[in-house]
Design a protein around this motif. Structure first.
Motif, PDB file in Angstrom:
ATOM      1  N   PRO A 168      -4.193 -18.529  12.668  1.00 47.99           N
ATOM      2  CA  PRO A 168      -3.671 -18.874  11.335  1.00 47.99           C
ATOM      3  C   PRO A 168      -4.597 -18.474  10.187  1.00 47.99           C
ATOM      4  O   PRO A 168      -4.128 -18.103   9.110  1.00 47.99           O
ATOM      5  N   ARG A 169      -5.903 -18.543  10.424  1.00 43.77           N
ATOM      6  CA  ARG A 169      -6.865 -18.229   9.365  1.00 43.77           C
ATOM      7  C   ARG A 169      -6.626 -16.846   8.779  1.00 43.77           C
ATOM      8  O   ARG A 169      -6.712 -16.637   7.570  1.00 43.77           O
ATOM      9  N   LEU A 170      -6.322 -15.872   9.628  1.00 48.02           N
ATOM     10  CA  LEU A 170      -6.160 -14.499   9.159  1.00 48.02           C
ATOM     11  C   LEU A 170      -4.789 -14.250   8.545  1.00 48.02           C
ATOM     12  O   LEU A 170      -4.599 -13.305   7.780  1.00 48.02           O
ATOM     13  N   LEU A 171      -3.829 -15.105   8.872  1.00 44.80           N
ATOM     14  CA  LEU A 171      -2.469 -14.935   8.377  1.00 44.80           C
ATOM     15  C   LEU A 171      -2.162 -15.801   7.152  1.00 44.80           C
ATOM     16  O   LEU A 171      -1.203 -15.529   6.421  1.00 44.80           O
ATOM     17  N   THR A 172      -2.983 -16.841   6.930  1.00 42.55           N
ATOM     18  CA  THR A 172      -2.669 -17.790   5.846  1.00 42.55           C
ATOM     19  C   THR A 172      -3.809 -18.046   4.867  1.00 42.55           C
ATOM     20  O   THR A 172      -3.562 -18.543   3.761  1.00 42.55           O
ATOM     21  N   GLU A 173      -5.065 -17.747   5.253  1.00 47.10           N
ATOM     22  CA  GLU A 173      -6.199 -18.014   4.358  1.00 47.10           C
ATOM     23  C   GLU A 173      -6.660 -16.708   3.714  1.00 47.10           C
ATOM     24  O   GLU A 173      -7.240 -15.850   4.393  1.00 47.10           O
ATOM     25  N   PRO A 174      -6.409 -16.508   2.426  1.00 45.82           N
ATOM     26  CA  PRO A 174      -6.772 -15.242   1.775  1.00 45.82           C
ATOM     27  C   PRO A 174      -8.276 -15.001   1.772  1.00 45.82           C
ATOM     28  O   PRO A 174      -9.084 -15.934   1.721  1.00 45.82           O
ATOM     29  N   ALA A 175      -8.643 -13.722   1.833  1.00 45.25           N
ATOM     30  CA  ALA A 175     -10.053 -13.334   1.727  1.00 45.25           C
ATOM     31  C   ALA A 175     -10.596 -13.789   0.384  1.00 45.25           C
ATOM     32  O   ALA A 175      -9.901 -13.741  -0.638  1.00 45.25           O
ATOM     33  N   LYS A 176     -11.864 -14.225   0.374  1.00 42.77           N
ATOM     34  CA  LYS A 176     -12.452 -14.811  -0.834  1.00 42.77           C
ATOM     35  C   LYS A 176     -13.200 -13.812  -1.705  1.00 42.77           C
ATOM     36  O   LYS A 176     -13.391 -14.034  -2.901  1.00 42.77           O
ATOM     37  N   THR A 177     -13.670 -12.718  -1.096  1.00 43.35           N
ATOM     38  CA  THR A 177     -14.495 -11.758  -1.845  1.00 43.35           C
ATOM     39  C   THR A 177     -14.115 -10.339  -1.476  1.00 43.35           C
ATOM     40  O   THR A 177     -13.294 -10.111  -0.575  1.00 43.35           O
ATOM     41  N   GLY A 178     -14.733  -9.379  -2.140  1.00 40.89           N
ATOM     42  CA  GLY A 178     -14.578  -7.980  -1.777  1.00 40.89           C
ATOM     43  C   GLY A 178     -13.237  -7.383  -2.176  1.00 40.89           C
ATOM     44  O   GLY A 178     -12.402  -8.039  -2.808  1.00 40.89           O
ATOM     45  N   PRO A 179     -13.009  -6.125  -1.794  1.00 35.27           N
ATOM     46  CA  PRO A 179     -11.765  -5.423  -2.153  1.00 35.27           C
ATOM     47  C   PRO A 179     -10.505  -6.112  -1.654  1.00 35.27           C
ATOM     48  O   PRO A 179      -9.434  -5.962  -2.253  1.00 35.27           O
ATOM     49  N   ALA A 180     -10.603  -6.882  -0.560  1.00 37.12           N
ATOM     50  CA  ALA A 180      -9.427  -7.552   0.002  1.00 37.12           C
ATOM     51  C   ALA A 180      -9.243  -8.967  -0.542  1.00 37.12           C
ATOM     52  O   ALA A 180      -8.415  -9.731  -0.027  1.00 37.12           O
ATOM     53  N   LYS A 181      -9.962  -9.323  -1.582  1.00 37.53           N
ATOM     54  CA  LYS A 181      -9.883 -10.675  -2.139  1.00 37.53           C
ATOM     55  C   LYS A 181      -8.424 -11.053  -2.418  1.00 37.53           C
ATOM     56  O   LYS A 181      -7.670 -10.297  -3.021  1.00 37.53           O
ATOM     57  N   GLY A 182      -8.041 -12.244  -1.934  1.00 38.68           N
ATOM     58  CA  GLY A 182      -6.688 -12.725  -2.144  1.00 38.68           C
ATOM     59  C   GLY A 182      -5.688 -12.278  -1.099  1.00 38.68           C
ATOM     60  O   GLY A 182      -4.525 -12.681  -1.136  1.00 38.68           O
ATOM     61  N   MET A 183      -6.133 -11.461  -0.121  1.00 46.29           N
ATOM     62  CA  MET A 183      -5.215 -10.908   0.870  1.00 46.29           C
ATOM     63  C   MET A 183      -5.310 -11.618   2.215  1.00 46.29           C
ATOM     64  O   MET A 183      -6.368 -12.109   2.601  1.00 46.29           O
ATOM     65  N   VAL A 184      -4.176 -11.643   2.928  1.00 44.92           N
ATOM     66  CA  VAL A 184      -4.140 -12.039   4.335  1.00 44.92           C
ATOM     67  C   VAL A 184      -3.715 -10.816   5.131  1.00 44.92           C
ATOM     68  O   VAL A 184      -3.370  -9.781   4.563  1.00 44.92           O
ATOM     69  N   ASN A 185      -3.742 -10.921   6.457  1.00 43.30           N
ATOM     70  CA  ASN A 185      -3.253  -9.789   7.244  1.00 43.30           C
ATOM     71  C   ASN A 185      -1.730  -9.764   7.252  1.00 43.30           C
ATOM     72  O   ASN A 185      -1.074 -10.793   7.335  1.00 43.30           O
ATOM     73  N   LYS A 186      -1.185  -8.564   7.184  1.00 46.66           N
ATOM     74  CA  LYS A 186       0.264  -8.376   7.057  1.00 46.66           C
ATOM     75  C   LYS A 186       0.923  -8.087   8.406  1.00 46.66           C
ATOM     76  O   LYS A 186       1.838  -7.276   8.505  1.00 46.66           O
ATOM     77  N   LEU A 187       0.483  -8.793   9.441  1.00 52.67           N
ATOM     78  CA  LEU A 187       1.025  -8.578  10.778  1.00 52.67           C
ATOM     79  C   LEU A 187       2.548  -8.728  10.853  1.00 52.67           C
ATOM     80  O   LEU A 187       3.216  -7.907  11.480  1.00 52.67           O
ATOM     81  N   PRO A 188       3.138  -9.769  10.225  1.00 57.34           N
ATOM     82  CA  PRO A 188       4.601  -9.916  10.311  1.00 57.34           C
ATOM     83  C   PRO A 188       5.356  -8.688   9.783  1.00 57.34           C
ATOM     84  O   PRO A 188       6.477  -8.409  10.229  1.00 57.34           O
ATOM     85  N   GLU A 189       4.745  -7.971   8.877  1.00 50.58           N
ATOM     86  CA  GLU A 189       5.358  -6.763   8.328  1.00 50.58           C
ATOM     87  C   GLU A 189       5.214  -5.576   9.291  1.00 50.58           C
ATOM     88  O   GLU A 189       6.102  -4.721   9.375  1.00 50.58           O
ATOM     89  N   MET A 190       4.114  -5.532  10.048  1.00 59.96           N
ATOM     90  CA  MET A 190       3.817  -4.378  10.889  1.00 59.96           C
ATOM     91  C   MET A 190       4.412  -4.466  12.292  1.00 59.96           C
ATOM     92  O   MET A 190       4.803  -3.454  12.887  1.00 59.96           O
ATOM     93  N   LEU A 191       4.461  -5.670  12.859  1.00 57.35           N
ATOM     94  CA  LEU A 191       4.797  -5.823  14.277  1.00 57.35           C
ATOM     95  C   LEU A 191       6.202  -5.337  14.660  1.00 57.35           C
ATOM     96  O   LEU A 191       6.347  -4.623  15.664  1.00 57.35           O
ATOM     97  N   PRO A 192       7.259  -5.678  13.896  1.00 60.14           N
ATOM     98  CA  PRO A 192       8.599  -5.204  14.285  1.00 60.14           C
ATOM     99  C   PRO A 192       8.696  -3.672  14.325  1.00 60.14           C
ATOM    100  O   PRO A 192       9.320  -3.107  15.234  1.00 60.14           O
ATOM    101  N   LYS A 193       8.074  -3.021  13.368  1.00 56.21           N
ATOM    102  CA  LYS A 193       8.075  -1.556  13.331  1.00 56.21           C
ATOM    103  C   LYS A 193       7.324  -0.997  14.535  1.00 56.21           C
ATOM    104  O   LYS A 193       7.743  -0.006  15.152  1.00 56.21           O
ATOM    105  N   TYR A 194       6.223  -1.636  14.890  1.00 55.21           N
ATOM    106  CA  TYR A 194       5.439  -1.206  16.049  1.00 55.21           C
ATOM    107  C   TYR A 194       6.278  -1.288  17.318  1.00 55.21           C
ATOM    108  O   TYR A 194       6.300  -0.354  18.125  1.00 55.21           O
ATOM    109  N   TYR A 195       6.960  -2.408  17.523  1.00 57.98           N
ATOM    110  CA  TYR A 195       7.832  -2.555  18.694  1.00 57.98           C
ATOM    111  C   TYR A 195       8.875  -1.443  18.737  1.00 57.98           C
ATOM    112  O   TYR A 195       9.171  -0.887  19.795  1.00 57.98           O
ATOM    113  N   GLU A 196       9.425  -1.153  17.577  1.00 56.83           N
ATOM    114  CA  GLU A 196      10.482  -0.134  17.500  1.00 56.83           C
ATOM    115  C   GLU A 196       9.965   1.232  17.931  1.00 56.83           C
ATOM    116  O   GLU A 196      10.585   1.913  18.754  1.00 56.83           O
ATOM    117  N   ILE A 197       8.818   1.655  17.401  1.00 60.12           N
ATOM    118  CA  ILE A 197       8.323   2.992  17.747  1.00 60.12           C
ATOM    119  C   ILE A 197       7.747   3.034  19.162  1.00 60.12           C
ATOM    120  O   ILE A 197       7.651   4.107  19.761  1.00 60.12           O
TER     121      ILE A 197
END
Length: 615
Positions: free
Chosen positions: A567-596
């Protein structure tokens, strides 16, 4: 043909060692090493088997390029069902053991059953026999290697062995050869220990003389070595700094997991970096790094040989650790260091030496310690329970916990369970930074999005060596992609996974892929094994291996629900650096991965995928 054409089958229950011909018809579809060993394994072992039971098997395997003049042709693979994950386990090691097995005239060794007493397998060319290992049981990797070389009066004997961690069935114990090269992940050492198998000692003098086209093979391997030498990573960065060259790089881009992934940048990164290893110490004016080192046939030489500060608290009265030995790689330095908030380079080296000495995976060990430190700071675990104060940043706690786990005493027994089981035991499974029970390596997937999909879908649990999208997302190899976007990552991950499987199956090091593509590996395989191994064939072999492993996991009980992140990587945004405010976008990537991939929405192979790949 570049295979020896023979395998050893060892029944530990019956105490028998038999030679049998390699199934050459399988080499055309699975090549060797990871591919061929996994084919044997999935055909012979029930996917539901208990990893630590006698019914599980464990296989040591070389590839067709192992032992040849192909650069990095010293790799071997250990395949079994992993006790840490319950999934297919496939751990790869360098050094000299793999080439020695090939020189003895064997492609593979299959162990089945379990011995009633400790044994080791001794191989000398065509001769192979099980011998009593009672005098070796209870001894470290280092002691075992020294004892066997003296016993057989052969300093060139190559030994693949477990230490106390494997004997005690620490679930992330590994198998070590050449003192500090390891088949490191998924607990393969615990399987070896469960079978009372202490070591495999090999001496081979036959060489590899049966490549398909010797003149073409010499020509093409020379050309490909030149590519490695001229590449900025394989010709300069890795020889000079080793994998530790990444410490400051990954920290700067905001993807260095810190304090159990609560943060993604570590203020002390510079203190435990490659540059710090190469800088004279203030205490004695000597450098931590002594030299680099190469595995068999390797023209990259990324290995580190280091020497500790003899006045450091961890080794002050322990002269056995004062000599030069295997040094820190990036993954170990991160897991032991940044992920625990520890910036004491000497403490990291001491913990790393204990991992080498007793056969523990430093990634899983370090990541399990970080979960313990978070539980300690939450008040769930106390100093009385652990046996020491264990806040983030404590070099003392790191060293003490490494000693406990290596020896299997006190709280070390709980650490030996790995982070998933330990955190679940104390009511906080969300604090285990793992997939399928295996701990993450050194890249935070909020800052490098492709690594999130890589971790979630890896067949052996969280792993960077199955799809190193860092190469593309950070280093621009073979093309630069944006680390902060999910777009195009399913295609990238699939391509890396399939190619990596083919590299592994050939018997070469994945680090060559910083300079080589599969188009560079293919002509070497074709010259060694036969012209039928076209580029299209090599791509297909990689894809087939990946799907075969996936199919085994599905039959073992893994489903799409296991292709996720904490959950930490999917719900807790990064606090610093270029990815600040971001979580991992696995739900967006996984269905496409299964398809290909040609899988259904539950992550299972579709019938046409199975048919196309002959599975």
């Amino acid at each position: 043909m570049s295979w020896a054409g023979k395998i050893l089958r060892v029944n530990l229950t019956e105490g028998t060692v038999k030679s049998e011909p390699l199934k050459m018809e399988w080499t055309r579809d699975y090549l060797g090493s990871r591919g061929l060993a996994t084919k044997y394994f999935v055909e012979e072992v029930d996917a539901k088997v208990d990893p630590l039971s006698a019914d599980n098997k464990i296989i040591w395997a070389t590839g067709p390029l192992t032992g040849t003049m192909a650069s990095t042709g010293g790799r071997y693979t250990v395949v079994t069902k992993g006790p840490l994950t319950g999934a297919i386990a496939c751990s790869n090691s360098g050094g000299y053991w793999g080439s020695e097995l090939k020189f003895a005239g064997w492609d593979m060794v299959i162990f089945e059953g379990a011995s009633a007493k400790p044994v080791y397998l001794y191989i000398e060319n065509d001769k192979a026999e099980l011998r009593d290992a009672s005098h070796l049981w209870g001894h470290s990797v280092w002691e075992t290697e020294e004892t066997l070389k003296k016993l057989h009066q052969d300093p060139l004997l190559r030994i693949s062995t477990i230490g106390l961690a494997g004997e005690n069935q620490v679930l992330f114990s590994c198998i070590v050869n050449d003192l500090h090269r390891a088949a490191g992940r998924s607990g393969v050492g615990a399987v070896m220990g469960s079978k009372n198998l202490k070591a495999v000692a090999v001496r081979g003098t036959k060489g590899v003389g049966n490549v398909a086209n010797p003149k073409e093979f010499m020509k093409v391997t020379f050309e490909k070595k030149k590519i490695l030498a001229e590449n900025a990573v394989t010709g300069q960065g890795l020889p000079t700094y080793g994998t530790q060259v990444l410490m400051n790089v990954i920290n700067e881009i905001g993807a260095l997991p810190t304090n159990n992934h609560r943060d993604i940048q570590f203020d002390g990164a510079k203190d435990i970096s490659a540059e710090a290893m190469a800088t004279p110490r203030a205490t004695d004016g000597k450098k931590h790094l002594v030299t680099n080192q190469a595995c068999f046939g390797c023209t990259i030489a990324c290995g580190r040989i280091s020497k500790m500060d003899e006045t450091h608290f961890s080794v002050k009265n322990k002269p056995e650790y004062w000599g030069a030995s295997g040094g820190l790689e990036y993954e170990a330095a991160w897991a032991l260091g940044a992920n625990n908030g520890v910036n004491d380079l000497e403490a990291l080296q001491y913990a790393n030496l204990l991992c080498n000495e007793q056969g523990m995976d430093p990634i899983s060990f370090g990541a399990t310690v970080s979960a313990v430190m978070e539980l300690y700071e939450m008040g769930i675990l106390t100093a009385e329970h652990i046996g020491t104060e264990a806040p983030f940043g404590s070099a003392k706690a790191l060293c003490e916990l490494a000693e406990m786990t290596a020896k299997g005493v006190g709280f070390g027994k709980e650490l030996g369970l790995g982070s998933a089981r330990l955190t679940a035991k104390y009511g906080h499974p969300e604090l285990s930074m793992s997939v399928k029970g295996q701990e993450f390596p050194a890249y935070d997937s909020r800052g490098i999005q492709g690594m999130g999909l890589t971790y979630a879908t890896s067949n052996r649990g969280a792993c960077h060596l199955r799809s190193y999208t860092v190469a593309s997302e950070v280093l621009g190899i073979p093309v630069k992609t944006d680390p902060l976007t999910a777009e195009g990552k399913p295609e990238l991950v699939k391509a890396f996974q399939d190619a990596t499987a083919a590299f592994d199956a050939a018997g070469i090091c994945i680090f060559t892929s910083f300079a080589w593509t599969l188009a560079d590996v293919q002509p070497q395989v074709a010259a060694a094994c036969g012209e039928e191994f076209t580029l299209e064939k090599m791509n297909e072999i990689g894809e087939r291996i990946w799907n075969m492993e996936r199919d085994f996991n599905n039959r073992a009980g893994f489903t799409a629900k296991d292709d996720t992140l904490p959950p930490r990587l999917l719900t807790e945004p990064a606090k610093t650096g270029p990815a600040k405010g971001m979580v991992n976008k696995l739900p967006e990537m996984l269905p496409k991965y299964y398809e290909i991939r040609g899988w259904d929405t539950e992550g299972r192979l579709k019938s046409d995928t199975r048919e196309r790949l002959g599975l």
